[in-house]
Design a protein around this motif. Structure first.
Motif, PDB file in Angstrom:
ATOM      1  N   LEU A 618       0.834  -1.212   0.000  1.00 20.70           N
ATOM      2  CA  LEU A 618       0.000   0.000   0.000  1.00 20.70           C
ATOM      3  C   LEU A 618       0.865   1.257   0.000  1.00 20.70           C
ATOM      4  CD1 LEU A 618      -2.819   1.276   0.119  1.00 20.70           C
ATOM      5  CD2 LEU A 618      -2.656   1.147   2.626  1.00 20.70           C
ATOM      6  N   VAL A 619       1.960   1.240   0.766  1.00 17.22           N
ATOM      7  CA  VAL A 619       2.839   2.414   0.841  1.00 17.22           C
ATOM      8  C   VAL A 619       3.501   2.664  -0.512  1.00 17.22           C
ATOM      9  CG1 VAL A 619       4.923   3.333   1.926  1.00 17.22           C
ATOM     10  CG2 VAL A 619       3.188   2.224   3.322  1.00 17.22           C
ATOM     11  N   ASP A 620       3.782   1.529  -1.240  1.00 11.85           N
ATOM     12  CA  ASP A 620       4.326   1.714  -2.587  1.00 11.85           C
ATOM     13  C   ASP A 620       3.318   2.442  -3.488  1.00 11.85           C
ATOM     14  OD1 ASP A 620       6.719   0.438  -1.982  1.00 11.85           O
ATOM     15  OD2 ASP A 620       5.950  -1.539  -2.514  1.00 11.85           O
ATOM     16  N   GLU A 621       2.044   2.093  -3.314  1.00 16.01           N
ATOM     17  CA  GLU A 621       1.013   2.702  -4.162  1.00 16.01           C
ATOM     18  C   GLU A 621       0.680   4.139  -3.736  1.00 16.01           C
ATOM     19  OE1 GLU A 621      -2.296   0.063  -4.063  1.00 16.01           O
ATOM     20  OE2 GLU A 621      -1.315  -1.480  -5.271  1.00 16.01           O
ATOM     21  N   LYS A 622       0.808   4.414  -2.408  1.00 14.60           N
ATOM     22  CA  LYS A 622       0.463   5.750  -1.898  1.00 14.60           C
ATOM     23  C   LYS A 622       1.671   6.335  -1.157  1.00 14.60           C
ATOM     24  CE  LYS A 622      -4.483   4.873  -1.368  1.00 14.60           C
ATOM     25  NZ  LYS A 622      -5.652   4.954  -0.456  1.00 14.60           N
ATOM     26  N   PRO A 623       2.613   6.940  -1.834  1.00  9.63           N
ATOM     27  CA  PRO A 623       3.828   7.480  -1.204  1.00  9.63           C
ATOM     28  C   PRO A 623       3.539   8.498  -0.121  1.00  9.63           C
ATOM     29  CG  PRO A 623       4.035   7.447  -3.582  1.00  9.63           C
ATOM     30  CD  PRO A 623       2.619   7.116  -3.292  1.00  9.63           C
ATOM     31  N   GLU A 624       2.331   9.132  -0.180  1.00 10.37           N
ATOM     32  CA  GLU A 624       2.019  10.123   0.841  1.00 10.37           C
ATOM     33  C   GLU A 624       1.930   9.530   2.246  1.00 10.37           C
ATOM     34  OE1 GLU A 624      -1.930   8.770  -0.996  1.00 10.37           O
ATOM     35  OE2 GLU A 624       0.127   9.217  -1.669  1.00 10.37           O
ATOM     36  N   LEU A 625       1.862   8.193   2.332  1.00  4.82           N
ATOM     37  CA  LEU A 625       1.810   7.550   3.652  1.00  4.82           C
ATOM     38  C   LEU A 625       3.187   7.433   4.301  1.00  4.82           C
ATOM     39  CD1 LEU A 625      -0.731   4.658   2.917  1.00  4.82           C
ATOM     40  CD2 LEU A 625      -1.147   6.825   4.088  1.00  4.82           C
ATOM     41  N   LYS A 626       4.251   7.754   3.565  1.00  2.00           N
ATOM     42  CA  LYS A 626       5.593   7.682   4.142  1.00  2.00           C
ATOM     43  C   LYS A 626       5.848   8.857   5.067  1.00  2.00           C
ATOM     44  CE  LYS A 626       7.678   5.287   0.184  1.00  2.00           C
ATOM     45  NZ  LYS A 626       8.741   5.325  -0.844  1.00  2.00           N
ATOM     46  N   ASP A 627       6.712   8.621   6.106  1.00  2.00           N
ATOM     47  CA  ASP A 627       7.110   9.706   7.002  1.00  2.00           C
ATOM     48  C   ASP A 627       8.610   9.624   7.261  1.00  2.00           C
ATOM     49  OD1 ASP A 627       7.434   7.587   8.715  1.00  2.00           O
ATOM     50  OD2 ASP A 627       6.090   8.357  10.281  1.00  2.00           O
ATOM     51  N   PHE A 628       9.063  10.230   8.341  1.00  2.00           N
ATOM     52  CA  PHE A 628      10.478  10.311   8.696  1.00  2.00           C
ATOM     53  C   PHE A 628      11.137   8.921   8.738  1.00  2.00           C
ATOM     54  CE2 PHE A 628      13.566   9.902  12.147  1.00  2.00           C
ATOM     55  CZ  PHE A 628      14.552  10.796  11.762  1.00  2.00           C
ATOM     56  N   TYR A 629      10.425   7.991   9.315  1.00  2.00           N
ATOM     57  CA  TYR A 629      11.050   6.686   9.565  1.00  2.00           C
ATOM     58  C   TYR A 629      11.183   5.830   8.312  1.00  2.00           C
ATOM     59  CZ  TYR A 629      10.784   7.802  14.456  1.00  2.00           C
ATOM     60  OH  TYR A 629      10.966   8.421  15.663  1.00  2.00           O
ATOM     61  N   ASN A 631      12.544   6.873   5.682  1.00  2.00           N
ATOM     62  CA  ASN A 631      13.843   7.247   5.123  1.00  2.00           C
ATOM     63  C   ASN A 631      14.958   7.255   6.182  1.00  2.00           C
ATOM     64  OD1 ASN A 631      12.843   7.779   2.438  1.00  2.00           O
ATOM     65  ND2 ASN A 631      11.868   9.623   3.297  1.00  2.00           N
ATOM     66  N   TYR A 632      14.616   6.857   7.385  1.00  2.00           N
ATOM     67  CA  TYR A 632      15.592   6.900   8.502  1.00  2.00           C
ATOM     68  C   TYR A 632      16.562   5.719   8.406  1.00  2.00           C
ATOM     69  CZ  TYR A 632      17.421   6.465  13.266  1.00  2.00           C
ATOM     70  OH  TYR A 632      18.242   6.335  14.361  1.00  2.00           O
ATOM     71  N   ASP A 633      17.877   5.969   8.571  1.00  2.00           N
ATOM     72  CA  ASP A 633      18.918   4.936   8.571  1.00  2.00           C
ATOM     73  C   ASP A 633      19.451   4.788  10.001  1.00  2.00           C
ATOM     74  OD1 ASP A 633      20.979   3.196   8.263  1.00  2.00           O
ATOM     75  OD2 ASP A 633      22.146   4.443   6.871  1.00  2.00           O
ATOM     76  N   PRO A 634      19.020   3.766  10.729  1.00  2.00           N
ATOM     77  CA  PRO A 634      19.475   3.629  12.126  1.00  2.00           C
ATOM     78  C   PRO A 634      20.967   3.375  12.244  1.00  2.00           C
ATOM     79  CG  PRO A 634      18.320   1.662  11.405  1.00  2.00           C
ATOM     80  CD  PRO A 634      18.153   2.667  10.304  1.00  2.00           C
ATOM     81  N   THR A 635      21.622   3.014  11.143  1.00  2.00           N
ATOM     82  CA  THR A 635      23.064   2.726  11.217  1.00  2.00           C
ATOM     83  C   THR A 635      23.909   3.920  10.786  1.00  2.00           C
ATOM     84  OG1 THR A 635      23.135   1.863   8.958  1.00  2.00           O
ATOM     85  CG2 THR A 635      22.605   0.297  10.704  1.00  2.00           C
ATOM     86  N   ALA A 636      23.262   5.038  10.486  1.00  3.61           N
ATOM     87  CA  ALA A 636      24.018   6.237  10.090  1.00  3.61           C
ATOM     88  C   ALA A 636      24.579   6.932  11.319  1.00  3.61           C
ATOM     89  CB  ALA A 636      23.126   7.192   9.299  1.00  3.61           C
TER      90      ALA A 636
END
Length: 785
Positions: A618-629, A631-636
């Motif tokens: 669903l998130v692939d179909e509706k990118p507006e559902l994405k938030d900070f996490y 794109n967050y890289d916990p290993t950065a």
């Protein structure tokens, strides 16, 4: 393997937790001292294992006269025994051993013999069942005090009590005489420790004679009279004394015996005496009687008799051999500056093996045993080949190992012969000199002797195929059902699986002590100390145990308890390994590790199928559902992370900082004692770069928990595998649980076809293709003049 990340402050857990876990123990404490099992030290036998200030032992001197009847295969004899009472006790009677009575029709051995009748039986098996038909045993004709007065005596199977007219007080001696006769057994039908062999081809006899005279029993400080009946397994315990023995045999017989020949001018030809003199300076055996001369004697029958007189000082027994078939060779060596005449007597049927090897093996054995125990002090050492497979007496032993009739032999026959000669000649040290009680403890002579036999075999030839001594060779026995085993510390007549128990297991235990527990330097000093302390004396097990501890400076009670007093076996298991590294707190280092772990983590089956079945989420179909996490890289690593790290490091001492950055690896090994026998833990670590490291952890690691312990190893580089006992040092019975990660331990099975004809030995196969050469590759006379 499992990687856990620990805080630096949590390192204390690595040492504290395992110690707490090891404070419990179930069952008998395997590290308890042996005090309650060993006799209390006293002025006769000290706590150090050495003879005490008041140690004493009795003495028996013999003057024996025997006649061999080659027509009836019988012996008639008489003897004068002088018995000296060196004990603090008053004796009113003496006990004499009548060992030939084991062949009496009414012997305890025959009465208690067990067996089964098989549907198919060999004639030899039938002969064994019908051995009671043989008229054996001593026929006592008289027992008299010096001067001719008859002494009352009572025969109790293999023991005879002689009642004294007056008590024998300390430091007094008594002389009495015994007359007797008995029939000699056919060794091929009734297999005993002596007997005769008949050769139908030339109608001659070969006699190997022992236990041929009534012998004094031992009286000592441990159990008084040792008059336990001779039943077959428990051999002999005897006092020391001087012997003079006159042996009357057919005039064309050659007679070899314990001691030194006293009348060579009367029984040897001038040529034989000359050859004996040559043997004194020879570097290889010299033939005293050649094969040609022996073959000529086989075909004739001289009339009359000769009497050979031998004398031996400070020995515990006497034996002899007689035949007109004997080839005789000799070579003199020097041991600690003293001459030792090494000799062999053997029929032509023993060649080429015997002429090539026997006397050389005798000499090698004397030299090697002397190095590991005490210097051999007797003037001669003799190996005789005949019907007895292997039996020992002072200065003389009987040995088997006969090639095929065509002179060829297998490697097994060759090394079997060499081994039996080493073993039986070695018995000169255990128990002929270091005079233990064989009637009670077979392991004290057979086990200790087998151990030094192993050392001697390995010095004979590189890669010698020793049957006993290496820990891996005892594994099969240690695996057997406990109902079929007895502890080493079991009386000789009650031992099950006599060979493994009395010979192999004690010899293997001593090898483990030498190589793995004490090391060669400590062990060799202690073992030699025991031999020196108890030479020409009567040691007991406690004397051996205590001396080995005293001279090595090592508490070995746990080893004696496990290896000698129980039937536990060795099986240490490496149950698992946990891998820990220290959290360095450096965000760049730790985040890189986390990234590597995440990237290398395997996908589950559901995840793999979802990639195939779910084309879009669903998130692939509706990118507006994405938030900070999303794109967050916990290993950065962020600037804030670096700042916190720098602040943390400032609080640490330089030593603590180095601990964080050292990059050490912590491995927690979970060890379990499955077999119950306490053993050192030998660990081999294989590193990521292919290099290995061995760690030998003393057996005391099990002292607070005999069954389960954990051990932490700290290494500077990663370990890819661990293995217990990689060089097979501890007789571990299950190698499949010795590795982590686990390795498959290979086993084998054998396919065979029933009733296969035995293949000729390799020497025989080659000789058929090389006609005209001697089959044995040596002189047909078995030596040189």
């Amino acid at each position: 393997m499992l990687r856990n990340v620990l805080l630096a402050a949590g390192l204390a857990m690595l040492t504290a937790a395992p110690l707490l876990a090891q404070t419990t123990n179930s069952g008998t404490d395997k590290f308890a001292q042996l005090d309650q099992l060993l006799p209390t030290p006293n002025s006769f036998r000290t706590a150090s294992g050495a003879p005490g200030a008041d140690y004493w032992q009795q003495r028996a001197d013999y003057n024996i006269r025997v006649t061999l009847d080659d027509n009836t295969q019988s012996i008639k004899g008489s003897e004068d025994i002088t018995y000296t009472n060196l004990s603090p006790d008053v004796l009113t009677y003496l006990w004499v051993q009548l060992d030939q009575n084991i062949l009496d029709k009414n012997s305890i051995t025959t009465a208690t013999q067990v067996g089964q009748v098989q549907e198919k039986m060999s004639f030899q098996a039938m002969d064994y069942l019908m051995r009671s038909d043989f008229d054996g045993g001593f026929k006592i004709e008289s027992v008299k005090l010096k001067g001719g007065k008859a002494l009352p005596y009572t025969i109790n199977h293999t023991m005879m009590r002689v009642d004294l007219p007056t008590p024998l007080r300390p430091k007094q001696a008594v002389t009495f005489s015994v007359a007797w006769h008995y029939n000699i057994n056919d060794q091929l039908k009734i297999s005993e420790r002596s007997g005769y062999e008949f050769f139908p081809e030339d109608k001659n006899y070969l006699y190997e004679i022992a236990q041929f005279y009534p012998r004094m029993a031992v009286y000592n400080d441990v159990r008084g009279w040792q008059h336990k009946q001779f039943l077959g397994n428990g051999e002999f315990t005897l006092p020391f004394g001087d012997y003079r023995v006159s042996i009357t045999a057919p005039a064309d017989h050659v007679v070899g015996a314990t001691g030194v020949l006293q009348n060579p001018d009367q029984v040897l030809t001038a040529t034989q005496r000359k050859r004996l003199a040559q043997a004194e300076g020879a570097k290889k055996p010299v033939l005293i009687v050649t094969q040609m001369e022996a073959e000529q004697a086989e075909q004739k029958r001289a009339k009359g008799t000769k009497t050979w007189t031998y004398a031996a000082k400070n020995v515990r027994d006497f034996a002899w051999a007689s035949s007109r078939k004997f080839i005789w060779d000799a070579m003199q060596i020097r041991q600690a500056g003293k001459p030792v005449l090494c000799m062999s007597y053997y029929p032509k049927e023993g060649n080429p093996l015997w002429g090539k090897y026997s006397t050389e093996v005798v000499a090698h054995t004397i030299k090697t045993y002397s190095k590991h125990t005490i210097d051999y002090e007797y003037p001669v050492a003799i190996s005789v080949h005949g019907p007895v497979g292997g039996m020992e007496y002072p200065m003389l032993c009987f040995n088997g190992g006969r090639p095929e009739k065509d002179g060829t032999y297998s490697a097994e026959r060759k090394y079997g012969m060499i081994s039996v000669i080493i073993h039986e000649v070695g018995h000169n040290f255990f128990p002929m000199i270091i005079n233990s009680d064989e009637r009670q403890w077979s392991w004290m002579d057979e086990g200790l002797n087998t151990f030094v036999q192993y050392l001697t075999e390995q010095e004979w030839e590189r890669g010698y195929p020793s049957r006993r001594g290496e820990p891996q060779n005892i594994v099969e026995y240690m695996r057997t059902d406990k109902s079929l085993q007895t502890p080493i510390m079991t009386n000789s007549e009650s031992v099950l699986q006599f060979g493994p128990n009395a010979y192999a297991k004690p010899a293997t235990g001593l090898n483990i002590l030498r190589e793995t527990i004490l090391g060669r330097e400590l062990f060799d000093h202690a073992f030699k100390t025991y031999a020196q302390r108890w030479a020409y004396k009567h040691p007991e097990p406690a004397d051996f145990f205590r001396t080995m501890e005293d001279a090595s400076g090592t508490d070995l009670d746990w080893f004696w308890r496990g290896w000698f007093y129980t039937t536990d076996h060795s099986d240490l298991s490496l149950e698992g390994v946990k891998w820990y590294t220290v959290d360095s707190k450096n965000p760049e280092i730790e985040n890189a590790k986390r990234r590597e772990m995440l990237n290398s983590a395997p996908q589950t089956l559901s995840q793999q199928r979802n990639l195939q079945d779910i084309k879009k989420t669903l998130v692939d179909e509706k990118p507006e559902l994405k938030d900070f996490y999303n794109n967050y890289d916990p290993t950065a690593t962020t600037a804030a992370d670096k700042a916190r790290y720098q602040q943390y490091v400032k609080q640490l001492s330089p030593q603590q900082q180095s601990r964080l950055s050292a990059g050490l690896h912590f491995y927690e090994l979970d060890l379990r004692n499955v077999g119950g026998l306490t053993m050192p833990v030998i660990v081999q670590m294989t590193y990521e770069d292919g290099k290995t490291e061995m760690v030998n952890i003393p057996a005391e690691i099990w002292r607070k928990n005999n069954e389960h312990v954990t051990k932490v190893f700290i290494t500077p580089k990663p370990v890819v595998s661990f293995a217990l006992d990689p060089y097979l040092q501890t007789a571990d019975t299950d190698l499949s649980n010795n590795s982590f990660p686990r390795k498959l331990a290979p086993s084998r099975f054998e396919l065979y076809q029933q009733q296969m004809q035995a293949a000729p030995n390799p020497m025989q196969q080659q000789s058929t293709s090389q006609q005209g050469q001697p089959a044995g590759g040596g002189s047909s006379t078995g030596g040189t003049n």
